[in-house]
Design an enzyme around this catalytic site. Structure first.
Site, PDB file in Angstrom:
ATOM      1  N   GLN A  98      46.884  20.259-113.926  1.00  0.00           N
ATOM      2  CA  GLN A  98      47.143  18.892-114.396  1.00  0.00           C
ATOM      3  C   GLN A  98      48.420  18.879-115.218  1.00  0.00           C
ATOM      4  O   GLN A  98      48.895  17.825-115.624  1.00  0.00           O
ATOM      5  CB  GLN A  98      45.986  18.408-115.271  1.00  0.00           C
ATOM      6  CG  GLN A  98      44.665  18.320-114.542  1.00  0.00           C
ATOM      7  CD  GLN A  98      43.506  18.163-115.512  1.00  0.00           C
ATOM      8  OE1 GLN A  98      43.093  17.055-115.850  1.00  0.00           O
ATOM      9  NE2 GLN A  98      42.958  19.269-115.977  1.00  0.00           N
ATOM     10  N   ASN A  99      48.973  20.064-115.472  1.00  0.00           N
ATOM     11  CA  ASN A  99      50.153  20.152-116.328  1.00  0.00           C
ATOM     12  C   ASN A  99      51.417  19.748-115.567  1.00  0.00           C
ATOM     13  O   ASN A  99      51.545  20.012-114.380  1.00  0.00           O
ATOM     14  CB  ASN A  99      50.298  21.575-116.879  1.00  0.00           C
ATOM     15  CG  ASN A  99      49.107  21.946-117.755  1.00  0.00           C
ATOM     16  OD1 ASN A  99      48.354  21.065-118.162  1.00  0.00           O
ATOM     17  ND2 ASN A  99      48.927  23.223-118.018  1.00  0.00           N
ATOM     18  N   ILE A 100      52.334  19.164-116.309  1.00  0.00           N
ATOM     19  CA  ILE A 100      53.562  18.647-115.687  1.00  0.00           C
ATOM     20  C   ILE A 100      54.773  19.488-116.086  1.00  0.00           C
ATOM     21  O   ILE A 100      55.902  19.093-115.835  1.00  0.00           O
ATOM     22  CB  ILE A 100      53.773  17.154-116.069  1.00  0.00           C
ATOM     23  CG1 ILE A 100      53.813  16.962-117.599  1.00  0.00           C
ATOM     24  CG2 ILE A 100      52.685  16.288-115.446  1.00  0.00           C
ATOM     25  CD1 ILE A 100      54.100  15.518-118.046  1.00  0.00           C
ATOM     26  N   HIS A 116      49.510  16.090-111.293  1.00  0.00           N
ATOM     27  CA  HIS A 116      50.119  14.972-112.029  1.00  0.00           C
ATOM     28  C   HIS A 116      51.638  14.998-111.979  1.00  0.00           C
ATOM     29  O   HIS A 116      52.285  14.395-112.828  1.00  0.00           O
ATOM     30  CB  HIS A 116      49.627  14.981-113.486  1.00  0.00           C
ATOM     31  CG  HIS A 116      48.163  14.699-113.616  1.00  0.00           C
ATOM     32  ND1 HIS A 116      47.428  15.010-114.736  1.00  0.00           N
ATOM     33  CD2 HIS A 116      47.287  14.129-112.748  1.00  0.00           C
ATOM     34  CE1 HIS A 116      46.170  14.642-114.566  1.00  0.00           C
ATOM     35  NE2 HIS A 116      46.054  14.119-113.363  1.00  0.00           N
ATOM     36  N   CYS A 124      63.036   7.581-107.853  1.00  0.00           N
ATOM     37  CA  CYS A 124      63.279   6.147-107.987  1.00  0.00           C
ATOM     38  C   CYS A 124      61.947   5.426-108.146  1.00  0.00           C
ATOM     39  O   CYS A 124      60.941   5.813-107.544  1.00  0.00           O
ATOM     40  CB  CYS A 124      64.034   5.639-106.755  1.00  0.00           C
ATOM     41  SG  CYS A 124      64.484   3.900-106.909  1.00  0.00           S
ATOM     42  N   GLY A 187      41.397  25.443-120.206  1.00  0.00           N
ATOM     43  CA  GLY A 187      42.230  24.636-121.102  1.00  0.00           C
ATOM     44  C   GLY A 187      42.302  23.168-120.749  1.00  0.00           C
ATOM     45  O   GLY A 187      43.359  22.560-120.841  1.00  0.00           O
ATOM     46  N   THR A 188      41.188  22.618-120.351  1.00  0.00           N
ATOM     47  CA  THR A 188      41.154  21.178-120.037  1.00  0.00           C
ATOM     48  C   THR A 188      39.971  20.511-120.726  1.00  0.00           C
ATOM     49  O   THR A 188      38.885  21.100-120.795  1.00  0.00           O
ATOM     50  CB  THR A 188      41.109  20.940-118.506  1.00  0.00           C
ATOM     51  OG1 THR A 188      40.984  19.529-118.264  1.00  0.00           O
ATOM     52  CG2 THR A 188      39.979  21.676-117.813  1.00  0.00           C
ATOM     53  N   ASN A 213      37.766  27.480-122.480  1.00  0.00           N
ATOM     54  CA  ASN A 213      38.465  26.487-123.304  1.00  0.00           C
ATOM     55  C   ASN A 213      38.275  26.817-124.779  1.00  0.00           C
ATOM     56  O   ASN A 213      37.386  27.567-125.151  1.00  0.00           O
ATOM     57  CB  ASN A 213      37.889  25.087-123.004  1.00  0.00           C
ATOM     58  CG  ASN A 213      38.831  23.965-123.387  1.00  0.00           C
ATOM     59  OD1 ASN A 213      39.992  23.964-122.985  1.00  0.00           O
ATOM     60  ND2 ASN A 213      38.331  23.004-124.148  1.00  0.00           N
ATOM     61  N   GLU A 215      37.349  24.719-127.058  1.00  0.00           N
ATOM     62  CA  GLU A 215      36.147  24.034-127.578  1.00  0.00           C
ATOM     63  C   GLU A 215      35.237  23.640-126.416  1.00  0.00           C
ATOM     64  O   GLU A 215      35.700  23.505-125.283  1.00  0.00           O
ATOM     65  CB  GLU A 215      36.554  22.801-128.384  1.00  0.00           C
ATOM     66  CG  GLU A 215      37.440  21.871-127.606  1.00  0.00           C
ATOM     67  CD  GLU A 215      38.008  20.726-128.445  1.00  0.00           C
ATOM     68  OE1 GLU A 215      37.402  20.366-129.457  1.00  0.00           O
ATOM     69  OE2 GLU A 215      39.046  20.188-128.049  1.00  0.00           O
TER      70      GLU A 215
HETATM   71  P1  OAD Z   1      43.698  17.762-122.846  1.00  0.00           P
HETATM   72  O1  OAD Z   1      44.755  17.709-123.912  1.00  0.00           O
HETATM   73  O2  OAD Z   1      42.863  16.564-122.629  1.00  0.00           O
HETATM   74  O3  OAD Z   1      42.714  18.980-123.143  1.00  0.00           O
HETATM   75  C1  OAD Z   1      43.214  20.230-123.493  1.00  0.00           C
HETATM   76  C2  OAD Z   1      42.033  21.105-123.894  1.00  0.00           C
HETATM   77  O4  OAD Z   1      42.557  22.400-124.148  1.00  0.00           O
HETATM   78  C3  OAD Z   1      41.321  20.637-125.170  1.00  0.00           C
HETATM   79  O5  OAD Z   1      39.913  20.655-124.946  1.00  0.00           O
HETATM   80  C4  OAD Z   1      41.720  21.696-126.200  1.00  0.00           C
HETATM   81  O6  OAD Z   1      40.694  21.979-127.117  1.00  0.00           O
HETATM   82  C5  OAD Z   1      41.975  22.901-125.338  1.00  0.00           C
HETATM   83  N1  OAD Z   1      42.930  23.862-125.891  1.00  0.00           N
HETATM   84  C6  OAD Z   1      43.945  23.661-126.759  1.00  0.00           C
HETATM   85  N2  OAD Z   1      44.621  24.788-126.967  1.00  0.00           N
HETATM   86  C7  OAD Z   1      44.027  25.736-126.212  1.00  0.00           C
HETATM   87  C8  OAD Z   1      44.273  27.126-125.972  1.00  0.00           C
HETATM   88  N3  OAD Z   1      45.279  27.773-126.564  1.00  0.00           N
HETATM   89  N4  OAD Z   1      43.451  27.781-125.134  1.00  0.00           N
HETATM   90  C9  OAD Z   1      42.416  27.142-124.524  1.00  0.00           C
HETATM   91  N5  OAD Z   1      42.150  25.838-124.700  1.00  0.00           N
HETATM   92  C10 OAD Z   1      42.941  25.141-125.520  1.00  0.00           C
HETATM   93  O7  OAD Z   1      44.453  18.231-121.519  1.00  0.00           O
HETATM   94  P2  OAD Z   1      44.053  17.976-120.012  1.00  0.00           P
HETATM   95  O8  OAD Z   1      42.605  18.161-119.800  1.00  0.00           O
HETATM   96  O9  OAD Z   1      45.010  18.758-119.224  1.00  0.00           O
HETATM   97  O10 OAD Z   1      47.505  13.169-117.701  1.00  0.00           O
HETATM   98  O11 OAD Z   1      44.401  16.440-119.867  1.00  0.00           O
HETATM   99  C11 OAD Z   1      44.291  15.853-118.618  1.00  0.00           C
HETATM  100  C12 OAD Z   1      45.338  14.786-118.458  1.00  0.00           C
HETATM  101  O12 OAD Z   1      45.250  13.848-119.533  1.00  0.00           O
HETATM  102  C13 OAD Z   1      46.771  15.282-118.542  1.00  0.00           C
HETATM  103  O13 OAD Z   1      47.227  15.846-117.341  1.00  0.00           O
HETATM  104  C14 OAD Z   1      47.505  14.027-118.863  1.00  0.00           C
HETATM  105  C15 OAD Z   1      46.598  13.509-119.943  1.00  0.00           C
HETATM  106  O14 OAD Z   1      46.666  12.165-120.192  1.00  0.00           O
HETATM  107  C16 OAD Z   1      48.558  12.432-117.447  1.00  0.00           C
HETATM  108  O15 OAD Z   1      49.546  12.402-118.131  1.00  0.00           O
HETATM  109  C17 OAD Z   1      48.403  11.599-116.208  1.00  0.00           C
END
Ligand code: OAD
Length: 244
Positions: A98-100, A116, A124, A187-188, A213, A215
């Site tokens: 999901q990372n950009i 994403h 464009c 990490g999501t 993760n 948490e």
């Molecule tokens: P989130 O920021 O929602 O979640 C990141 C998770 O990683 C959280 O539960 C943190 O506790 C955990 N975390 C932080 N540091 C960590 C580490 N060092 N090791 C392990 N875990 C860690 O990120 P995503 O789930 O990727 O979308 O978010 C999904 C989407 O929401 C993103 O792609 C973005 C966002 O809005 C768009 O921009 C379309």
């Protein structure tokens, strides 16, 4: 902690989120220090903002380009790249992210599906324009960039809230999940669809499902069978039995 034996699996699917890039200095969206802590993503990162205030999308995400000039892949990215490189020819490995930020590819991962998009690319905003997405080093913080072919505003090649996942990526994801036997989400927060639902498909086809993760997922997702809590950059080398 016992390391995972990957030799037992034929089709490994890994899903990553912002937590994997945290140790590279990239701000996550949720959890401690998350970008969305004080702002509402459904307001500031919605597709409708491309009409009302397109420069604000550049100001929100474009600065990531500057950060990425110095950011480096961390042990979590490197471990996943190493795993893919060490699997046998009969084993399939798919990394859905999901990372950009493009850090998985910079670490050496090959079969990466960017769900994403990628913040380093510009395209464009006019769907009928023939301009192809291109690598762009400028972060466009002051002036809205304009397409030279059709005069529409240029935009980051990322998926905003309210937008569809590109059809190719969606198709590749479905294909990988169809016969997956090991699914690991790392990490999501598991709050954003469709990625939040991938574990359900993996579980349905009988895969072993693991959540790694910092948490616990809130609310807990019943389709994960195992959970390892901690920093991805520390846990992955241990679980995957690699040293740096
Ligand atoms: P989130 O920021 O929602 O979640 C990141 C998770 O990683 C959280 O539960 C943190 O506790 C955990 N975390 C932080 N540091 C960590 C580490 N060092 N090791 C392990 N875990 C860690 O990120 P995503 O789930 O990727 O979308 O978010 C999904 C989407 O929401 C993103 O792609 C973005 C966002 O809005 C768009 O921009 C379309």
């Amino acid at each position: 902690m016992q390391s995972l034996d990957f030799s037992a699996y034929r089709n490994i699917v890994v899903l990553t989120g912002a937590g994997v890039s945290a140790a590279s200095g990239i701000q996550p969206f949720r959890g401690q220090g998350g970008l969305w802590k004080d702002i509402n993503p459904f307001v500031v990162a919605d597709v409708s903002v491309l009409e009302t205030n397109p420069l604000s999308i550049w100001q929100l995400f474009g600065k990531l380009r500057t950060q990425l000039e110095t950011a480096q892949p961390n042990a979590a990215h490197l471990t996943l790249a190493k795993l893919e490189a060490q699997l046998s020819a009969s084993q399939k490995f798919t990394l859905i992210t999901q990372n950009i930020d493009g850090l998985h590819q910079r670490a050496g991962s090959l079969n990466v599906i960017e769900l994403h998009g990628n913040v380093n690319y510009t395209r464009c905003s006019n769907h009928t324009c023939s301009l192809t997405s291109y690598l762009d080093k400028y972060s466009h913080q002051e002036l809205l960039p304009i397409c030279q072919l059709c005069n529409s505003p240029l935009r980051l090649d990322i998926v905003l809230f309210g937008e569809q996942i590109p059809v190719k990526q969606e198709w590749l994801v479905k294909q990988s999940l169809r016969d997956c036997d090991l699914f690991i989400a790392i990490g999501t927060s598991g709050t954003v669809w469709p990625a939040a639902n991938f574990v359900r498909s993996a579980h349905y086809v009988g895969a072993r499902t693991i959540f790694i993760n910092l948490e616990p997922m809130k609310p807990q997702n019943p389709y994960f069978q195992e959970e390892y809590l901690g920093l991805a950059e520390e846990l992955l080398p241990l679980l995957f039995n690699y040293e740096y």
